[in-house]
Design a protein around this motif. Structure first.
Motif, PDB file in Angstrom:
ATOM      1  N   VAL A  22       0.839  -1.203   0.000  1.00 28.90           N
ATOM      2  CA  VAL A  22       0.000   0.000   0.000  1.00 28.90           C
ATOM      3  C   VAL A  22       0.875   1.254   0.000  1.00 28.90           C
ATOM      4  O   VAL A  22       0.593   2.225  -0.705  1.00 28.90           O
ATOM      5  N   PHE A  23       1.940   1.237   0.779  1.00 28.66           N
ATOM      6  CA  PHE A  23       2.871   2.362   0.845  1.00 28.66           C
ATOM      7  C   PHE A  23       3.486   2.632  -0.527  1.00 28.66           C
ATOM      8  O   PHE A  23       3.652   3.790  -0.944  1.00 28.66           O
ATOM      9  N   ASP A  24       3.808   1.581  -1.265  1.00 30.56           N
ATOM     10  CA  ASP A  24       4.462   1.739  -2.558  1.00 30.56           C
ATOM     11  C   ASP A  24       3.517   2.139  -3.684  1.00 30.56           C
ATOM     12  O   ASP A  24       3.970   2.650  -4.720  1.00 30.56           O
ATOM     13  N   GLN A  25       2.211   1.901  -3.510  1.00 30.28           N
ATOM     14  CA  GLN A  25       1.252   2.128  -4.598  1.00 30.28           C
ATOM     15  C   GLN A  25       1.301   3.544  -5.156  1.00 30.28           C
ATOM     16  O   GLN A  25       1.288   3.748  -6.369  1.00 30.28           O
ATOM     17  N   GLN A  26       1.323   4.532  -4.292  1.00 29.55           N
ATOM     18  CA  GLN A  26       1.308   5.922  -4.751  1.00 29.55           C
ATOM     19  C   GLN A  26       2.563   6.684  -4.331  1.00 29.55           C
ATOM     20  O   GLN A  26       2.574   7.916  -4.313  1.00 29.55           O
ATOM     21  N   PHE A  27       3.631   5.921  -4.016  1.00 26.19           N
ATOM     22  CA  PHE A  27       4.870   6.567  -3.578  1.00 26.19           C
ATOM     23  C   PHE A  27       5.449   7.480  -4.655  1.00 26.19           C
ATOM     24  O   PHE A  27       6.038   8.527  -4.348  1.00 26.19           O
ATOM     25  N   ILE A  28       5.290   7.102  -5.931  1.00 27.99           N
ATOM     26  CA  ILE A  28       5.845   7.912  -7.015  1.00 27.99           C
ATOM     27  C   ILE A  28       5.255   9.326  -7.014  1.00 27.99           C
ATOM     28  O   ILE A  28       5.941  10.301  -7.336  1.00 27.99           O
ATOM     29  N   ILE A  29       3.994   9.450  -6.619  1.00 26.16           N
ATOM     30  CA  ILE A  29       3.359  10.779  -6.569  1.00 26.16           C
ATOM     31  C   ILE A  29       4.011  11.617  -5.473  1.00 26.16           C
ATOM     32  O   ILE A  29       4.324  12.799  -5.660  1.00 26.16           O
ATOM     33  N   PHE A  30       4.217  11.002  -4.310  1.00 21.10           N
ATOM     34  CA  PHE A  30       4.906  11.672  -3.198  1.00 21.10           C
ATOM     35  C   PHE A  30       6.327  12.053  -3.614  1.00 21.10           C
ATOM     36  O   PHE A  30       6.786  13.179  -3.367  1.00 21.10           O
ATOM     37  N   PHE A  31       7.026  11.132  -4.279  1.00 19.19           N
ATOM     38  CA  PHE A  31       8.410  11.349  -4.695  1.00 19.19           C
ATOM     39  C   PHE A  31       8.512  12.510  -5.682  1.00 19.19           C
ATOM     40  O   PHE A  31       9.415  13.358  -5.577  1.00 19.19           O
ATOM     41  N   LYS A  32       7.595  12.570  -6.632  1.00 18.45           N
ATOM     42  CA  LYS A  32       7.633  13.614  -7.660  1.00 18.45           C
ATOM     43  C   LYS A  32       7.365  15.004  -7.089  1.00 18.45           C
ATOM     44  O   LYS A  32       7.710  16.017  -7.712  1.00 18.45           O
ATOM     45  N   SER A  33       6.768  15.056  -5.894  1.00 20.84           N
ATOM     46  CA  SER A  33       6.484  16.358  -5.287  1.00 20.84           C
ATOM     47  C   SER A  33       7.762  17.101  -4.893  1.00 20.84           C
ATOM     48  O   SER A  33       7.732  18.309  -4.631  1.00 20.84           O
ATOM     49  N   PHE A  34       8.900  16.387  -4.850  1.00 21.39           N
ATOM     50  CA  PHE A  34      10.177  17.017  -4.518  1.00 21.39           C
ATOM     51  C   PHE A  34      10.851  17.642  -5.736  1.00 21.39           C
ATOM     52  O   PHE A  34      11.925  18.213  -5.616  1.00 21.39           O
ATOM     53  N   PHE A  35      10.242  17.513  -6.921  1.00 22.10           N
ATOM     54  CA  PHE A  35      10.853  17.997  -8.157  1.00 22.10           C
ATOM     55  C   PHE A  35      10.036  19.142  -8.756  1.00 22.10           C
ATOM     56  O   PHE A  35       8.826  19.231  -8.551  1.00 22.10           O
ATOM     57  N   ALA A  36      10.737  19.975  -9.527  1.00 22.33           N
ATOM     58  CA  ALA A  36      10.075  21.115 -10.160  1.00 22.33           C
ATOM     59  C   ALA A  36       9.175  20.671 -11.303  1.00 22.33           C
ATOM     60  O   ALA A  36       8.163  21.308 -11.593  1.00 22.33           O
ATOM     61  N   SER A  37       9.534  19.554 -11.977  1.00 19.92           N
ATOM     62  CA  SER A  37       8.720  19.052 -13.081  1.00 19.92           C
ATOM     63  C   SER A  37       8.448  17.561 -12.905  1.00 19.92           C
ATOM     64  O   SER A  37       9.260  16.840 -12.333  1.00 19.92           O
ATOM     65  N   GLY A  38       7.295  17.132 -13.414  1.00 13.82           N
ATOM     66  CA  GLY A  38       6.921  15.725 -13.317  1.00 13.82           C
ATOM     67  C   GLY A  38       7.869  14.831 -14.085  1.00 13.82           C
ATOM     68  O   GLY A  38       8.190  13.713 -13.648  1.00 13.82           O
ATOM     69  N   ALA A  39       8.370  15.304 -15.239  1.00 11.30           N
ATOM     70  CA  ALA A  39       9.272  14.506 -16.070  1.00 11.30           C
ATOM     71  C   ALA A  39      10.572  14.211 -15.326  1.00 11.30           C
ATOM     72  O   ALA A  39      11.081  13.084 -15.360  1.00 11.30           O
ATOM     73  N   ALA A  40      11.112  15.237 -14.658  1.00 15.93           N
ATOM     74  CA  ALA A  40      12.356  15.045 -13.897  1.00 15.93           C
ATOM     75  C   ALA A  40      12.147  14.063 -12.754  1.00 15.93           C
ATOM     76  O   ALA A  40      13.013  13.208 -12.480  1.00 15.93           O
ATOM     77  N   GLY A  41      11.001  14.153 -12.090  1.00 15.48           N
ATOM     78  CA  GLY A  41      10.689  13.236 -10.998  1.00 15.48           C
ATOM     79  C   GLY A  41      10.547  11.799 -11.479  1.00 15.48           C
ATOM     80  O   GLY A  41      11.030  10.867 -10.831  1.00 15.48           O
ATOM     81  N   THR A  42       9.896  11.631 -12.628  1.00 17.11           N
ATOM     82  CA  THR A  42       9.697  10.291 -13.189  1.00 17.11           C
ATOM     83  C   THR A  42      11.034   9.663 -13.576  1.00 17.11           C
ATOM     84  O   THR A  42      11.289   8.479 -13.316  1.00 17.11           O
ATOM     85  N   THR A  43      11.910  10.454 -14.201  1.00 15.64           N
ATOM     86  CA  THR A  43      13.228   9.956 -14.593  1.00 15.64           C
ATOM     87  C   THR A  43      14.046   9.555 -13.370  1.00 15.64           C
ATOM     88  O   THR A  43      14.660   8.477 -13.337  1.00 15.64           O
ATOM     89  N   ALA A  44      14.049  10.410 -12.351  1.00 17.90           N
ATOM     90  CA  ALA A  44      14.797  10.107 -11.124  1.00 17.90           C
ATOM     91  C   ALA A  44      14.236   8.865 -10.435  1.00 17.90           C
ATOM     92  O   ALA A  44      14.987   8.037  -9.905  1.00 17.90           O
ATOM     93  N   TYR A  45      12.921   8.733 -10.469  1.00 14.62           N
ATOM     94  CA  TYR A  45      12.277   7.559  -9.853  1.00 14.62           C
ATOM     95  C   TYR A  45      12.700   6.274 -10.568  1.00 14.62           C
ATOM     96  O   TYR A  45      12.933   5.244  -9.930  1.00 14.62           O
ATOM     97  N   SER A  46      12.808   6.344 -11.894  1.00 14.98           N
ATOM     98  CA  SER A  46      13.232   5.184 -12.673  1.00 14.98           C
ATOM     99  C   SER A  46      14.642   4.749 -12.288  1.00 14.98           C
ATOM    100  O   SER A  46      14.908   3.565 -12.077  1.00 14.98           O
ATOM    101  N   TYR A  47      15.554   5.728 -12.179  1.00 15.56           N
ATOM    102  CA  TYR A  47      16.937   5.418 -11.791  1.00 15.56           C
ATOM    103  C   TYR A  47      16.987   4.836 -10.376  1.00 15.56           C
ATOM    104  O   TYR A  47      17.730   3.887 -10.103  1.00 15.56           O
ATOM    105  N   MET A  48      16.227   5.441  -9.481  1.00 16.59           N
ATOM    106  CA  MET A  48      16.216   4.992  -8.088  1.00 16.59           C
ATOM    107  C   MET A  48      15.676   3.561  -7.975  1.00 16.59           C
ATOM    108  O   MET A  48      16.228   2.728  -7.234  1.00 16.59           O
ATOM    109  N   THR A  49      14.612   3.244  -8.718  1.00 19.31           N
ATOM    110  CA  THR A  49      14.028   1.907  -8.685  1.00 19.31           C
ATOM    111  C   THR A  49      14.993   0.865  -9.238  1.00 19.31           C
ATOM    112  O   THR A  49      15.112  -0.243  -8.704  1.00 19.31           O
ATOM    113  N   THR A  50      15.708   1.231 -10.304  1.00 23.36           N
ATOM    114  CA  THR A  50      16.703   0.326 -10.873  1.00 23.36           C
ATOM    115  C   THR A  50      17.802   0.035  -9.852  1.00 23.36           C
ATOM    116  O   THR A  50      18.227  -1.122  -9.687  1.00 23.36           O
ATOM    117  N   ALA A  51      18.244   1.070  -9.145  1.00 23.60           N
ATOM    118  CA  ALA A  51      19.269   0.891  -8.116  1.00 23.60           C
ATOM    119  C   ALA A  51      18.753   0.012  -6.984  1.00 23.60           C
ATOM    120  O   ALA A  51      19.480  -0.839  -6.460  1.00 23.60           O
TER     121      ALA A  51
END
Length: 420
Positions: free
Chosen positions: A242-271
């Motif tokens: 449940v915590f992970d379901q919408q974590f990407i939305i919370f994570f993207k709130s730290f970025f100025a743009s949604g695209a930058a947040g999505t890219t960073a999230y992809s790298y973080m998930t791969t790591a």
């Protein structure tokens, strides 16, 4: 004598490698389907959100039937491969189904195709995952290898499928399903020709007699420790999902743009998945040292720390560090639960207990918690919701620390039985 010993060791090594490949082929399909199915249904299947939701609802609902049924059947079959072979054959049909059946059915009745697709995929994945896991776990006990080392194949598959699936989808969206069919064909070949189980050691994994009856299955519900384990999974692993379901939305709130947040999230998930893969190798040794019961409690502590810490994080760096802790959590819980069920319960009921405590109870609670958490996100925000979720995990972990009984370390395979 030394030559015979070396020959026996080499034989065991040879008989090990098919099982990581079994994990790899199955979880390659898993990652492809759960990573790209929604996108395919929208862009190619022309399903709207409600119709796609029916597919996943059918998968979730039917898993409550498939999982306990498959658990009991697996315990009845033991080392017989009837059920797992059926799942592999069904998976081979993924490509033909989505290429030639899905769209014609869509023209007839969209509700029908949503239900049929949900049933089909639930049989292979939501129900089938526990069959695969218990099959390899029993093999590990009979063949004398660590389940966690085989499960590394599944983690590696997750990384490769995430990368390759996107490439395949861009080339030809239907190719992702044919990749699943190819992987399933390899899985079938492994089950038939490669995965040799040393039946002379079958007693370590419940024997070879399918004498299990419903009276023994029902007796599970009289065990306090079964209910304690189920409560732990309801309050810890379900909250993890449940915590992970919408974590990407919370994570993207730290970025100025949604695209930058999505890219960073992809790298973080791969790591994170890469860390999970690397830790799968030493994790069996770690769990053998600390014990599987303590491994489960450690998992709960790390999860509570990650969720509460995310709520209180002052900056993005801390959020990323806490997210990477998930790379520790998955190896910890996967290895611990396999060893704990083996060491704390009748091994003949292993698959049933795993299906009921670790899957069935978890699915019900994810269904309930998902809607509640979604409402809380909208009303009180992510930080306050995370504090509540983390608090639940902390309380359940404390409860487990006082109630879960200690496993038998020899039966769990944590230490070798000494022979005189």
């Amino acid at each position: 004598m030394a030559n015979n010993s070396n020959s026996s060791t080499n034989k065991k090594k040879k008989d090990f490698w098919g099982f990581p490949m079994t994990h790899f082929t199955y979880f390659f399909m898993w990652q492809i389907i759960f990573g790209y199915l929604t996108l395919w249904m929208e862009q190619v299947g022309h399903m709207n959100g409600a119709q796609a939701g029916i597919v996943f609802s059918a998968m979730a609902g039917l898993s409550l039937l498939f999982q306990p049924a498959f658990g009991v059947i697996s315990d009845k079959l033991l080392f017989k491969k009837n059920l797992i072979l059926t799942i592999a054959v069904a998976a081979m049909l993924i490509g033909p189904y989505f290429q030639w059946v899905f769209l014609p059915l869509m023209h007839i009745n969209s509700m029908l195709v949503a239900i049929v697709t949900g049933v089909f995929l639930c049989f292979i994945f939501n129900g089938g995952v526990s069959v695969i896991e218990q099959y390899v776990q029993r093999a590990s006990l009979a063949n004398g290898f660590e389940y966690g080392h085989s499960r590394m194949g599944g983690s590696l598959a997750g990384m490769i499928a995430s990368f390759l699936g996107g490439k395949l989808f861009l080339m030809n969206p239907n190719s992702i399903f044919w990749a699943c069919s190819v992987s399933a064909t390899i899985l079938l070949g492994l089950l038939l020709f490669s995965d040799k189980i040393h039946l002379e050691n079958a007693d370590a994994a419940g024997g070879t007699s399918n004498s299990l009856d419903m009276k023994q299955v029902v007796s599970i519900f009289k065990l306090k420790n079964f209910w304690y384990l189920s409560i732990f999974f309801v309050g810890a692993s379900a909250i993890y999902d449940v915590f992970d379901q919408q974590f990407i939305i919370f994570f993207k709130s730290f970025f100025a743009s949604g695209a930058a947040g999505t890219t960073a999230y992809s790298y973080m998930t791969t790591a994170q998945i890469g860390l999970e893969f690397l830790l799968m190798f030493p994790m069996p040794w770690i769990i053998n040292k600390i014990g599987s019961r303590n491994g489960l409690i450690a998992y709960g502590c790390i999860l509570a720390l990650r969720i509460i810490g995310s709520a209180l994080s002052p900056n993005l760096t801390i959020v990323i560090i806490l997210r990477l802790l998930a790379g520790f959590e998955m190896p910890l819980v996967l290895v611990s639960i396999m060893k704990y069920i083996t060491g704390a319960f009748d091994v003949r009921l292993y698959a049933t207990i795993y299906a009921l405590a670790a899957n069935f109870a978890k699915q019900i609670s994810v269904f309930i918690f998902s809607s509640v958490a979604g409402h809380l996100y909208d009303t009180i925000g992510f930080q306050h919701t995370y504090l509540i979720l983390g608090g639940i995990v902390a309380l359940v972990t404390i409860f487990a620390a006082f109630t879960l009984k200690k496993e038998d370390p020899i039966q769990a395979g944590e230490i070798e039985e000494k022979t005189v």
